[in-house]
Write a protein that holds these residues in place. Structure first.
Motif, PDB file in Angstrom:
ATOM      1  N   ALA A  47      -9.737  43.847  36.349  1.00 27.89           N
ATOM      2  CA  ALA A  47      -9.147  42.864  35.277  1.00 27.89           C
ATOM      3  C   ALA A  47      -9.990  41.707  35.407  1.00 27.89           C
ATOM      4  O   ALA A  47     -10.034  41.191  36.606  1.00 27.89           O
ATOM      5  CB  ALA A  47      -7.769  42.891  35.009  1.00 27.89           C
ATOM      6  N   THR A  48     -10.141  40.995  34.284  1.00 26.87           N
ATOM      7  CA  THR A  48     -10.691  39.551  34.400  1.00 26.87           C
ATOM      8  C   THR A  48      -9.898  38.478  33.574  1.00 26.87           C
ATOM      9  O   THR A  48      -9.074  39.207  32.710  1.00 26.87           O
ATOM     10  CB  THR A  48     -12.294  39.453  33.917  1.00 26.87           C
ATOM     11  OG1 THR A  48     -12.228  40.149  32.636  1.00 26.87           O
ATOM     12  CG2 THR A  48     -13.250  40.227  34.866  1.00 26.87           C
ATOM     13  N   GLY A  49      -9.962  37.533  33.728  1.00 30.91           N
ATOM     14  CA  GLY A  49      -9.204  36.491  32.892  1.00 30.91           C
ATOM     15  C   GLY A  49      -7.980  35.850  33.548  1.00 30.91           C
ATOM     16  O   GLY A  49      -7.681  35.806  34.894  1.00 30.91           O
ATOM     17  N   ARG A  50      -7.000  35.661  32.825  1.00 31.79           N
ATOM     18  CA  ARG A  50      -5.646  34.859  33.252  1.00 31.79           C
ATOM     19  C   ARG A  50      -4.875  36.133  33.852  1.00 31.79           C
ATOM     20  O   ARG A  50      -3.703  36.479  33.232  1.00 31.79           O
ATOM     21  CB  ARG A  50      -5.137  34.007  32.283  1.00 31.79           C
ATOM     22  CG  ARG A  50      -5.570  32.962  31.870  1.00 31.79           C
ATOM     23  CD  ARG A  50      -5.818  31.739  32.869  1.00 31.79           C
ATOM     24  NE  ARG A  50      -4.400  31.505  33.400  1.00 31.79           N
ATOM     25  CZ  ARG A  50      -3.393  30.600  32.804  1.00 31.79           C
ATOM     26  NH1 ARG A  50      -4.069  30.046  31.674  1.00 31.79           N
ATOM     27  NH2 ARG A  50      -2.293  30.554  33.087  1.00 31.79           N
ATOM     28  N   ILE A  51      -5.038  36.598  35.031  1.00 32.83           N
ATOM     29  CA  ILE A  51      -4.522  37.590  35.718  1.00 32.83           C
ATOM     30  C   ILE A  51      -2.950  37.092  35.681  1.00 32.83           C
ATOM     31  O   ILE A  51      -2.010  37.857  35.640  1.00 32.83           O
ATOM     32  CB  ILE A  51      -4.961  37.824  36.995  1.00 32.83           C
ATOM     33  CG1 ILE A  51      -6.325  38.197  36.991  1.00 32.83           C
ATOM     34  CG2 ILE A  51      -4.127  39.060  37.492  1.00 32.83           C
ATOM     35  CD1 ILE A  51      -6.767  39.407  36.218  1.00 32.83           C
ATOM     36  N   ASP A  52      -2.821  35.865  36.064  1.00 30.65           N
ATOM     37  CA  ASP A  52      -1.399  35.272  36.313  1.00 30.65           C
ATOM     38  C   ASP A  52      -0.449  35.403  35.213  1.00 30.65           C
ATOM     39  O   ASP A  52       0.682  35.404  35.256  1.00 30.65           O
ATOM     40  CB  ASP A  52      -1.695  33.923  36.849  1.00 30.65           C
ATOM     41  CG  ASP A  52      -2.165  33.002  35.791  1.00 30.65           C
ATOM     42  OD1 ASP A  52      -2.994  33.538  35.342  1.00 30.65           O
ATOM     43  OD2 ASP A  52      -1.521  31.845  35.594  1.00 30.65           O
ATOM     44  N   ALA A  53      -1.023  35.398  34.012  1.00 28.74           N
ATOM     45  CA  ALA A  53      -0.250  35.555  32.748  1.00 28.74           C
ATOM     46  C   ALA A  53       0.060  36.949  32.220  1.00 28.74           C
ATOM     47  O   ALA A  53       0.710  37.010  31.279  1.00 28.74           O
ATOM     48  CB  ALA A  53      -0.962  34.769  31.895  1.00 28.74           C
TER      49      ALA A  53
END
Ligand SMILES: Cc1cc2nc3c(=O)[nH]c(=O)nc-3n(C[C@H](O)[C@H](O)[C@H](O)COP(=O)(O)O)c2cc1C
Length: 319
Positions: free
Chosen positions: A280-286
């Protein structure tokens, strides 16, 4: 004592050595993870909620190339693909359903394929309905569970009610992550345990490193039951890390990023249901960082076999 606690009605029915079932977790429970749990003595499960028959077949090919021990697959009733179910039933030892009223026609389809039918339930009434529908096995899921949560009761009262109400073997799920939890569930009368969150941080799971780090950092009180991650599956309660929910709430973009589902790279909307895979890429935390209250017992990324061994420790047994 060790022998009596490792051999249960569940292990006898399914043909595995230990009374531990990997939760079939969509996007997380890979063939590698299922096979590692199976090779360690538990029941390895593949989570295949949204996958077509051809992909289910390929995942089973891969898992079967890695283990000769019994395997199972988990389907979600709201997204049930009957062709995929038929493939699973013809090849796996256990086919399991979750998040829908127990349905005798679905159970019959599983049996006609040759598999045992299991239903994960969130209430005693649902357990009774599952047994009436012909299920061979029931999983009682307490409200502390990670991922989608079916009921409102804690595991202890739910398990007691279900055990009094049905005759088929019952597994305990939700909040089980240590040998102490396993021993307590077996002592309470469960025929085995189902473990999800602890295996999300297994080395063989398809879990993004940021997700793993968040699990390791979290304590038992750091999860929240919500319906917020609803894009793709509205209105279904689920338990996630509180930090993820806060990050998603603060996100101003409509997209959190991208993840890989099956073999397809797909966008993950803000509040989308997919947890972040390794790629996955991007805002993993969200993203939907599903976790149960058992997350406090996740202290590092470990091989699945080591997790199975730890779950069976405390003088009760060793795999
Ligand atoms: C990341 C994650 C994904 C899950 N996905 C599914 C799923 O696809 N199907 C399902 O039946 N249950 C799913 N669950 C719920 C599990 O079956 C199980 O009830 C739960 O993990 C048990 O609680 P625990 O996480 O405290 O061990 C998921 C749980 C987690 C943590």
């Amino acid at each position: 004592m060790a022998a009596s606690l490792t051999a249960t009605r569940f292990t006898e029915l399914v043909g595995c050595r230990l009374p531990i079932q990997l939760a079939g977790m969509g996007g997380v429970a890979t063939p590698e993870l299922a096979a590692a749990v199976a090779n360690a003595g538990g029941l390895g499960m593949l989570g295949v909620p949204l996958l077509p028959a051809s992909v289910v077949e390929a995942l089973l090919d891969r898992a079967e190339s890695l283990t000769r021990s019994p395997l199972g697959l988990t389907f979600l009733m709201p997204f049930l693909d009957r062709a995929a179910l038929a493939v699973a039933a013809s090849r796996a030892r256990v086919v399991e359903l979750f998040f829908g009223d127990p349905d005798a026609a679905v159970v019959d389809l599983v049996h006609r394929g040759g598999a045992l039918a299991s239903w994960q339930v969130g209430s005693c009434d649902e357990a009774i309905a599952a047994e009436r529908a012909g299920c061979d096995l029931i999983v009682a899921q307490g409200v502390a569970a990670g991922g989608h949560v079916r009921g409102t009761l804690g595991l202890s009262p739910l398990l007691a009610q279900v055990l009094d109400a049905v005759r088929v073997p019952v597994l305990a799920a939700g909040g089980i992550a240590t040998a102490r939890d396993v021993a307590a569930a077996l002592a309470a009368g469960a025929a085995g345990v189902r473990v999800g969150t602890r295996f999300v941080a297994a080395g063989e799971a398809d879990t993004h490193p940021v997700y793993c780090a968040a699990l390791v950092a979290a304590r038992a009180g750091d999860t929240v039951l919500t319906t917020a991650y609803s894009v793709g599956w509205p209105g279904a309660p689920h338990r996630v890390l509180r930090s993820a929910l806060a990050a998603a709430e603060a996100l101003t973009d409509a997209l959190a990023g991208e993840t890989v589902i099956g073999e397809t790279r797909s966008p993950v909307p803000r509040f989308g249901v997919y947890p972040p895979s390794r790629q996955a890429t991007g805002r993993i935390d969200a993203m939907a960082l599903y976790a149960g209250e058992s997350v406090g017992a996740v202290t590092r990324v470990q091989p699945a076999a080591e997790i199975v061994r730890e779950l069976m420790l405390q003088g009760f047994a060793s795999p």
